[in-house]
Write an enzyme that holds these catalytic residues in place. Structure first.
Site, PDB file in Angstrom:
ATOM      1  CB  CYS A   1      -0.945   0.253   1.248  1.00  0.00           C
ATOM      2  SG  CYS A   1      -1.890  -1.532   1.413  1.00  0.00           S
TER       3      CYS A   1
ATOM      4  NE  ARG B   1       4.173   1.353  -2.016  1.00  0.00           N
ATOM      5  CZ  ARG B   1       5.380   0.498  -2.003  1.00  0.00           C
ATOM      6  NH1 ARG B   1       6.197   0.737  -2.885  1.00  0.00           N
ATOM      7  NH2 ARG B   1       5.369  -0.218  -1.225  1.00  0.00           N
TER       8      ARG B   1
ATOM      9  CD1 TRP C   1      -2.636  -5.548  -2.778  1.00  0.00           C
ATOM     10  CD2 TRP C   1      -3.621  -4.343  -4.285  1.00  0.00           C
ATOM     11  NE1 TRP C   1      -2.814  -6.256  -3.804  1.00  0.00           N
ATOM     12  CE2 TRP C   1      -3.514  -5.718  -4.750  1.00  0.00           C
ATOM     13  CE3 TRP C   1      -4.043  -3.516  -5.387  1.00  0.00           C
ATOM     14  CZ2 TRP C   1      -3.684  -6.420  -5.857  1.00  0.00           C
ATOM     15  CZ3 TRP C   1      -4.463  -3.977  -6.604  1.00  0.00           C
ATOM     16  CH2 TRP C   1      -4.310  -5.228  -6.866  1.00  0.00           C
TER      17      TRP C   1
ATOM     18  CG  ASN D   1       2.252  -0.242   3.375  1.00  0.00           C
ATOM     19  OD1 ASN D   1       0.927   0.222   3.338  1.00  0.00           O
ATOM     20  ND2 ASN D   1       3.007   0.441   2.554  1.00  0.00           N
ATOM     21  N   GLY D   2       1.568  -4.282   5.253  1.00  0.00           N
ATOM     22  CA  GLY D   2       2.133  -5.454   5.509  1.00  0.00           C
ATOM     23  C   GLY D   2       1.003  -6.671   5.983  1.00  0.00           C
TER      24      GLY D   2
ATOM     25  CD  GLU E   1       4.589 -16.533 -18.117  1.00  0.00           C
ATOM     26  OE1 GLU E   1       4.736 -15.473 -17.919  1.00  0.00           O
ATOM     27  OE2 GLU E   1       3.401 -17.010 -18.733  1.00  0.00           O
TER      28      GLU E   1
ATOM     29  CE  LYS F   1       5.407 -12.889 -19.096  1.00  0.00           C
ATOM     30  NZ  LYS F   1       3.863 -12.810 -18.864  1.00  0.00           N
TER      31      LYS F   1
ATOM     32  CD  GLU G   1       2.215 -11.209 -22.258  1.00  0.00           C
ATOM     33  OE1 GLU G   1       0.968 -11.634 -21.958  1.00  0.00           O
ATOM     34  OE2 GLU G   1       3.110 -11.164 -21.294  1.00  0.00           O
TER      35      GLU G   1
ATOM     36  CG  HIS H   1       6.323 -35.056 -33.342  1.00  0.00           C
ATOM     37  ND1 HIS H   1       5.951 -36.209 -34.097  1.00  0.00           N
ATOM     38  CD2 HIS H   1       6.839 -35.264 -32.074  1.00  0.00           C
ATOM     39  CE1 HIS H   1       6.678 -37.011 -33.334  1.00  0.00           C
ATOM     40  NE2 HIS H   1       7.059 -36.859 -32.377  1.00  0.00           N
TER      41      HIS H   1
ATOM     42  CE  LYS I   1      -1.233  -6.458 -14.581  1.00  0.00           C
ATOM     43  NZ  LYS I   1      -0.018  -7.335 -14.895  1.00  0.00           N
TER      44      LYS I   1
END
Length: 611
Positions: free
Chosen positions: A2, A27, A76, A100-101, A482, A486, A489, A505, A606
């Site tokens: 946060c 954040r 957050w 935060n945490g 992945e 990436k 993208e 193949h 996103k």
């Protein structure tokens, strides 16, 4: 992750705090709030939603009002859904506090505080810290000693900034595993969770370290760590504000790649039991009897999250011994499925708002038991399932997912361990080894980041390629997928991921001196040798090979490859997480050399909220 801002000084604290929170809204943005000293009283104002909603509440405030002290927060959510009541600051008696945490022992502390008459107004773990601090002040301790006593009662990660209405000349600060910085200006002080918010006031910044407990006033800063007074040398920040928002990194994507050693512990913090050892997932309501009745697990997701599901399939089959499948949510939702009440369907999503995943889990929930792995508390996905495991990765700004993916892998590994324990299929020595590996993962991940310069050199060499082929086997085959997505993208280079055994193949027809082949090789006697044989076939066709491996000093591998990137080996189950890192960096550096928009690649969003 946060946003925190605190201020004491000659300017209006509210204006400084709101301006600072604007810099930190990336954040956290599900709610926001401030507490300021006006007329000798602390006034708290909070709002659900983005910072703009909070600002609306001050539209009629007298422009001449000066508040010399205040704290502010953008949230957050990790405990308690996004709401005005759960927004920070939290107030108890004479204390207002932002945090935060994650407070790991919040349940037992809440029960203890309620037993002495404390009334809670939120669902958060943060409010507990406010009550503890207030109780310690009521006991006659000085503000600084009260803060020390409060921190001694708490387990977990935290950055606290608190104000005491009876001591309006200071801010109380504590830091453990979550960043906090202090800026000392001329006749003013600003405290924040990120350097970004400090630069409008001063460029002289003191960065606190884990275990630091501080009291700051105008012109003075007192810090103790483990009972001893310490000095933290101020640093002069030369970054421009935009660079500061990115933590000194050129792009958010690179910042988020480098954040992974810090966010991975947030995924397993409070969920690992070291004594037994074991995994505890309090948010999972599944009983041992219910777990034993499950005969099949189906994962549904899209894009990068599906690659996490493919790794999870290996986790569950190896650790739980249960049949698993992973499916594109966009396909699953339209297919006639054979679900029943003994099937567990697990949806994985960073945002929790992906339309196809929501539709798939809603369909599954009509028949089967459902569960989600998600990063956003209060998201649509979290409201459609019986249980949610949150990844706690914090906001991810770059469209290309990095830290959200690796924390999904950690969360799914924890889920497989817990599921295996409930079903009685997991041997204690296996559980012990897995828990120990998880504990070591952040350190090993930090060590793995040293490969960045080697990856950058390889990226420069191959950035002009039109096509890439990514290969992998077993638990690391999804990591090849992945790596390909990436690169595709953010660099707009055509890239495909394949199981290494499938190369003959079809893909082998494309290999020549112009097509780089990236191979992910985990430590496995059987799979390593077979993959090495595939690479010899690539070499014989003049293909250029980049090997990503956790096997050190293998001469035969070095003999066939153009570049060999060696990473530390931790365990079979940790390999896909660690070996992901170089592929993220490869995509990033290729995109930079090509000059594409790394954080906002064309045609991508996103959160995909349409079909």
């Amino acid at each position: 992750m946060c946003g925190i801002v605190g201020y004491i000084g000659k300017q209006d604290a509210l204006g400084v705090i709101l301006a600072g929170l604007e810099k930190l809204e990336y954040r956290g943005y599900d709610s926001a709030g401030v507490a300021v000293l006006e007329g000798g009283q602390i006034k708290v104002t909070r709002a659900l939603g983005k910072l703009a909603e909070l600002k609306k509440l001050f539209a009629k405030r007298d422009a001449q009002t000066i508040a010399p002290l205040g704290i502010g927060h953008t949230r957050w959510a990790t405990h308690g859904k996004p709401s005005e009541n759960n927004a920070h600051p939290h107030t108890a008696g004479r204390v207002s506090l932002i945090h935060n945490g994650i407070i790991e022992n919040y349940v037992e502390l809440r029960e203890k505080l309620q037993s002495v008459g404390c009334e809670f107004k939120s669902e958060t773990d943060t409010e507990i810290a406010a009550h503890l601090l207030n109780q310690n002040l009521k006991a006659g301790l000085t503000p600084y000693e009260a803060l020390k006593a409060t921190c001694a009662q708490i387990r977990g990660s935290y950055a606290f900034v608190a104000l005491d209405a009876q001591s309006p000349d200071r801010l109380l600060i504590a830091k453990n595993a979550t960043p906090i910085v202090i800026g000392m200006g001329e006749g003013e002080v600003i405290v924040a969770s990120d350097i970004t918010a400090v630069l409008a006031v001063t460029r002289q910044v003191t960065i606190l370290e884990d275990g630091d407990i501080a009291e700051v006033k105008i012109g003075s800063l007192h810090i103790e760590n483990n009972g001893s007074v310490v000095e933290r040398k101020p640093q002069t920040i030369t970054w421009d504000p935009l660079t500061a928002q990115k933590g000194g990194f050129k792009h958010f994507m690179l910042k988020e790649i480098y954040e992974q050693p810090q966010v991975i512990p947030e995924t397993f913090r409070g969920r690992i039991e070291l004594g037994r050892p074991g995994v505890s997932l309090p948010e999972l309501s599944l009983t041992a009897a219910e777990a034993r009745r499950i005969t099949r697990v189906v994962f549904v997701a899209c894009g990068t999250a599906l690659h996490a599901c493919l790794v999870a399939k290996f986790y569950f089959e190896s650790l739980v011994g249960i049949p698993c499948e992973a499916d594109y949510a966009s396909e699953f939702r339209y297919r006639s499925s054979t679900l029943d009440a003994d099937t567990l369907v697990i949806a994985v999503s960073q945002s929790g708002e992906t339309a196809d995943t929501l539709a798939a889990i809603e369909k599954a929930g009509q028949v089967a038991r459902t569960l989600a792995v998600c990063n956003v508390l209060g998201s649509s996905l979290s409201r459609k399932v019986k249980d949610v495991i949150y990844t706690n990765a914090g906001p991810e700004i770059s469209v290309a997912s990095t830290k959200a993916f690796t924390t999904q892998l950690v969360a799914l590994h924890l889920l497989a361990l817990r599921f295996g324990a409930l079903r009685g299929t997991l041997q204690p020595e296996v559980m012990r080894g897995c828990v120990e590996s998880l504990m070591h993962l952040p350190k090993v991940f930090s060590e793995a980041l040293r490969c960045d310069s080697q990856i950058e050199a390889a990226a420069k060499k191959f950035a002009k390629a039109r096509d890439f082929l990514f290969l992998g086997r077993g638990i690391c085959y999804p990591i090849a997928l992945e790596g390909a997505i990436k690169l595709k993208e953010i660099s707009y280079i055509h890239a495909e991921g394949y199981p290494a055994g499938e190369m003959k193949h079809g893909p082998i027809a494309l290999i020549d001196e112009n097509m780089p082949v990236v191979v992910v090789l985990q430590r496995s006697d059987l799979m390593f040798d077979k993959t090495l044989s595939n690479l010899r076939e690539v070499e014989s066709r003049n293909g250029k090979i980049i090997a990503i491996t956790d096997v050190a000093g293998h001469k035969a591998l070095q003999g066939v490859c153009d570049t060999v990137v060696e990473l530390p080996f931790l365990s079979e189950f940790m390999s896909p997480i660690i070996l992901t890192l170089p592929l993220q960096l490869l995509a990033y550096h290729v995109a930079v050399f090509k000059g594409t928009d790394v954080d906002l690649p064309r045609n991508l969003a996103k959160s995909v909220t349409v079909e």
